[in-house]
Design an enzyme around this catalytic site. Structure first.
Site, PDB file in Angstrom:
ATOM      1  N   GLU A   1      -0.581  -9.551  -0.445  1.00  0.00           N
ATOM      2  CA  GLU A   1      -1.613 -10.196  -0.470  1.00  0.00           C
ATOM      3  C   GLU A   1      -2.382 -10.225  -2.351  1.00  0.00           C
ATOM      4  OE1 GLU A   1      -1.833  -6.610   2.392  1.00  0.00           O
ATOM      5  OE2 GLU A   1      -2.763  -8.773   3.505  1.00  0.00           O
TER       6      GLU A   1
ATOM      7  N   ALA B   1       0.919  -1.418   0.126  1.00  0.00           N
ATOM      8  CA  ALA B   1      -0.224   0.133   0.210  1.00  0.00           C
ATOM      9  C   ALA B   1       1.010   1.014   0.059  1.00  0.00           C
ATOM     10  CB  ALA B   1      -1.145  -0.061   1.169  1.00  0.00           C
TER      11      ALA B   1
ATOM     12  N   GLU C   1       4.696  -5.290   6.672  1.00  0.00           N
ATOM     13  CA  GLU C   1       3.860  -4.138   8.013  1.00  0.00           C
ATOM     14  C   GLU C   1       4.108  -3.747   9.227  1.00  0.00           C
ATOM     15  OE1 GLU C   1       2.631  -6.503   5.848  1.00  0.00           O
ATOM     16  OE2 GLU C   1       0.999  -5.938   4.727  1.00  0.00           O
TER      17      GLU C   1
ATOM     18  N   GLY D   1       0.748  -4.803   0.848  1.00  0.00           N
ATOM     19  CA  GLY D   1      -0.424  -5.070  -0.247  1.00  0.00           C
ATOM     20  C   GLY D   1       0.375  -5.864  -1.469  1.00  0.00           C
TER      21      GLY D   1
HETATM   22  N1  CO8 Z   1       4.736   3.751  -0.485  1.00  0.00           N
HETATM   23  C1  CO8 Z   1       4.705   4.543  -0.584  1.00  0.00           C
HETATM   24  N2  CO8 Z   1       6.233   4.944  -1.872  1.00  0.00           N
HETATM   25  C2  CO8 Z   1       7.048   3.382  -1.654  1.00  0.00           C
HETATM   26  C3  CO8 Z   1       6.543   2.297  -0.591  1.00  0.00           C
HETATM   27  C4  CO8 Z   1       4.967   1.892   0.073  1.00  0.00           C
HETATM   28  N3  CO8 Z   1       4.811   1.001  -0.063  1.00  0.00           N
HETATM   29  N4  CO8 Z   1       7.346   1.779  -1.309  1.00  0.00           N
HETATM   30  C5  CO8 Z   1       8.531   1.977  -2.002  1.00  0.00           C
HETATM   31  N5  CO8 Z   1       7.923   3.188  -1.990  1.00  0.00           N
HETATM   32  C6  CO8 Z   1       8.889   4.697  -2.835  1.00  0.00           C
HETATM   33  C7  CO8 Z   1      10.017   5.806  -1.797  1.00  0.00           C
HETATM   34  O1  CO8 Z   1       9.506   6.322  -1.419  1.00  0.00           O
HETATM   35  C8  CO8 Z   1      10.863   6.412  -2.862  1.00  0.00           C
HETATM   36  O2  CO8 Z   1      10.171   6.713  -3.491  1.00  0.00           O
HETATM   37  P1  CO8 Z   1      11.224   8.288  -3.630  1.00  0.00           P
HETATM   38  O3  CO8 Z   1      12.472   7.984  -5.252  1.00  0.00           O
HETATM   39  O4  CO8 Z   1      10.516   9.930  -3.576  1.00  0.00           O
HETATM   40  O5  CO8 Z   1      12.093   8.768  -2.588  1.00  0.00           O
HETATM   41  C9  CO8 Z   1      10.386   4.868  -4.373  1.00  0.00           C
HETATM   42  O6  CO8 Z   1       9.404   4.505  -3.826  1.00  0.00           O
HETATM   43  C10 CO8 Z   1      11.346   4.223  -4.693  1.00  0.00           C
HETATM   44  O7  CO8 Z   1      11.695   3.439  -2.977  1.00  0.00           O
HETATM   45  P2  CO8 Z   1      12.948   3.053  -2.478  1.00  0.00           P
HETATM   46  O8  CO8 Z   1      14.305   4.302  -2.486  1.00  0.00           O
HETATM   47  O9  CO8 Z   1      13.085   2.579  -1.173  1.00  0.00           O
HETATM   48  O10 CO8 Z   1      13.842   2.040  -3.267  1.00  0.00           O
HETATM   49  P3  CO8 Z   1      14.973   0.310  -3.459  1.00  0.00           P
HETATM   50  O11 CO8 Z   1      14.514  -0.130  -4.485  1.00  0.00           O
HETATM   51  O12 CO8 Z   1      15.654   0.842  -2.154  1.00  0.00           O
HETATM   52  O13 CO8 Z   1      14.085  -0.358  -1.996  1.00  0.00           O
HETATM   53  C11 CO8 Z   1      11.698  -1.335  -1.231  1.00  0.00           C
HETATM   54  C12 CO8 Z   1      12.479  -0.975  -2.046  1.00  0.00           C
HETATM   55  C13 CO8 Z   1      12.568  -2.242  -0.485  1.00  0.00           C
HETATM   56  C14 CO8 Z   1      10.082  -1.936  -1.744  1.00  0.00           C
HETATM   57  C15 CO8 Z   1      11.148  -0.891  -0.512  1.00  0.00           C
HETATM   58  O14 CO8 Z   1      11.299   1.123  -0.468  1.00  0.00           O
HETATM   59  C16 CO8 Z   1      10.328  -0.987   0.127  1.00  0.00           C
HETATM   60  O15 CO8 Z   1      10.770  -1.290   1.638  1.00  0.00           O
HETATM   61  N6  CO8 Z   1       9.380  -0.204   0.976  1.00  0.00           N
HETATM   62  C17 CO8 Z   1       8.462  -0.094   1.746  1.00  0.00           C
HETATM   63  C18 CO8 Z   1       7.248  -1.579   1.517  1.00  0.00           C
HETATM   64  C19 CO8 Z   1       6.007  -1.761   2.542  1.00  0.00           C
HETATM   65  O16 CO8 Z   1       6.491  -1.490   3.710  1.00  0.00           O
HETATM   66  N7  CO8 Z   1       5.193  -2.182   2.245  1.00  0.00           N
HETATM   67  C20 CO8 Z   1       4.141  -2.167   2.883  1.00  0.00           C
HETATM   68  C21 CO8 Z   1       3.415  -0.930   2.873  1.00  0.00           C
HETATM   69  S1  CO8 Z   1       1.874  -0.773   4.219  1.00  0.00           S
HETATM   70  C22 CO8 Z   1       0.869  -2.916   3.544  1.00  0.00           C
HETATM   71  O17 CO8 Z   1       1.142  -2.685   2.550  1.00  0.00           O
HETATM   72  C23 CO8 Z   1      -0.613  -2.639   3.919  1.00  0.00           C
HETATM   73  C24 CO8 Z   1      -1.641  -3.009   3.124  1.00  0.00           C
HETATM   74  C25 CO8 Z   1      -2.799  -2.841   3.809  1.00  0.00           C
HETATM   75  C26 CO8 Z   1      -4.057  -2.944   2.789  1.00  0.00           C
HETATM   76  C27 CO8 Z   1      -5.736  -2.664   3.472  1.00  0.00           C
HETATM   77  C28 CO8 Z   1      -6.238  -2.691   2.537  1.00  0.00           C
HETATM   78  C29 CO8 Z   1      -7.331  -1.349   2.785  1.00  0.00           C
END
Ligand code: CO8
Length: 262
Positions: free
Chosen positions: A113, A67, A133, A110
C-alpha cells in the site's frame, strides 16, 4: 544520513531526498514508530522548497513486509480510528511532493500500500507484490483495495486481495503497479535517476501536474478535467513556463531552474 532508527534520511542531492526503511531483521515490517517516522520525514521533505522529489526504498529482501503483525494484533477496530498510525497514513497521502518507490524484495500488505501511495514505482526483477492480509483473516486497510483497483483493474485486484497470493515483478509491470523493471539491486539507482530528472523541472509545475494526475483517481472525469484546466491555466501565467517556451522557440538553452540544495 540523518533520520531515525526506523527511517534513514539522506541529504538532499540535486533536489532528491531518499528515505530508507530500516528494520531489516523484521523484513521492514511497518511498526507504529516506522509509520510515524515516515510521515515526519515526508512532511519535512514536502515543506523544504529545495526538495523536488522523494525516493522511498527498503533493502534487498524487503521494501516492507506489511504492518507489524505483533503490533496490529493489539489494535481492535475502535483503537484504529484515531490511532497515530492511521493518522500517519493520512499525513503521507497529504504530501504535495512527488514520491518514487524503489522496490526490491517483498512489498506486502501495508508495504504494498505504501508502494501504491507513491507516484511512480520501479522494481528490481526479483521484487514481489502482494496483499496477504486475507490469509490473516484481515483485509487491506491503507487504501489498497482502492488504489490497486485503480491501477491494476478489477480482476487482478480481486485475485490478489481474495487469494492473498503475491505477484512477481513482470506481472506487476504488466498490470501497471510499476512502470519499469530493472536488474535485481538496481531499483534505487533507476528511481534516483528518474527523481533527478523530475527535480530539473520547476517545482510548481511538477507539483501541480502531479496533483492533476491524482485528481483523475479522485473525481469524475468532467471534474478532473476542469481541475486540470485550472492548473494548466495557472501555469500559463508563470514566468518559468514563458521563459522555457521562449528558449525553445529561440533554440536557446533553457534558463536555469530554481537552485537545488546539496
Ligand atoms: N510483521 C511483523 N514481523 C514480521 C513481518 C510482519 N509483517 N514480516 C516478517 N516479520 C518478521 C518475522 O516474524 C521474522 O522475525 P524473527 O526473525 O524474529 O522470527 C523476520 O521478520 C523474518 O521473517 P521470515 O523469517 O518470515 O522471513 P522470510 O524471508 O522467510 O519471509 C515474508 C518473508 C514472506 C515477508 C514473511 O515474513 C511474511 O509472509 N511476512 C508477513 C507478511 C504479511 O502477512 N503482511 C501483511 C501484514 S498485515 C498488514 O499489512 C495490514 C495493513 C493494514 C494497514 C492499516 C493501517 C491503519
Amino acid at each position: 544520513m540523518t533520520g531515525t532508527r526506523d527511517v534513514l534520511v539522506s541529504a538532499c542531492v540535486d533536489g532528491v531526498v531518499t528515505l530508507t526503511i530500516n528494520r531489516p531483521a523484521a523484513r521492514n515490517a511497518l511498526r507504529h514508530q516506522t509509520m510515524g517516522d515516515l510521515a515526519d520525514a515526508i512532511e519535512a521533505a514536502d515543506a523544504d522548497a529545495s526538495v523536488r522529489c522523494v525516493v522511498l526504498a527498503g533493502n534487498a529482501k524487503a521494501f516492507a513486509a506489511g504492518a507489524d503483525i505483533a503490533e496490529m494484533l493489539e489494535l481492535d477496530g475502535p483503537a484504529l480510528v484515531q490511532h497515530p498510525r492511521t493518522i500517519a497514513w493520512q499525513r503521507i497521502w497529504a504530501t504535495g511532493c512527488p514520491m518514487i518507490a524503489a522496490v526490491e524484495g517483498v512489498a506486502f500488505g501495508g508495504g504494498h500500500e505504501l508502494v501504491l501511495s507513491c507516484d511512480i514505482a520501479i522494481a528490481g526483477e526479483a521484487a514481489r507484490f502482494g496483499q496477504p492480509e486475507i490469509t490473516l483473516g484481515w483485509m487491506p486497510g491503507a487504501g489498497g483495495t482502492q488504489r490497486l483497483a485503480r491501477s491494476a483493474g478489477k480482476s487482478m485486484t480481486m485475485q490478489m486481495v481474495l487469494t492473498g497470493d503475491p505477484i512477481d515483478a513482470p506481472t506487476a509491470l504488466r498490470v501497471g503497479i510499476v512502470s519499469e523493471i530493472v536488474p535485481a539491486g538496481g531499483a534505487l539507482e533507476r528511481a534516483t535517476a528518474i527523481a533527478r530528472r523530475i527535480a530539473l523541472h520547476p517545482r510548481a509545475a511538477t507539483r501541480l501536474a502531479r496533483q492533476a494526475v491524482l485528481n483523475a483517481f479522485e473525481t469524475p472525469l468532467s471534474d478532473g478535467v476542469r481541475a486540470e484546466q485550472a492548473a494548466f491555466r495557472a501555469l500559463a501565467s508563470s514566468d518559468e513556463r514563458n521563459a522555457r517556451m521562449r528558449a525553445f522557440l529561440h533554440r536557446a538553452a533553457p534558463p536555469p531552474g530554481e537552485p537545488s540544495t546539496e
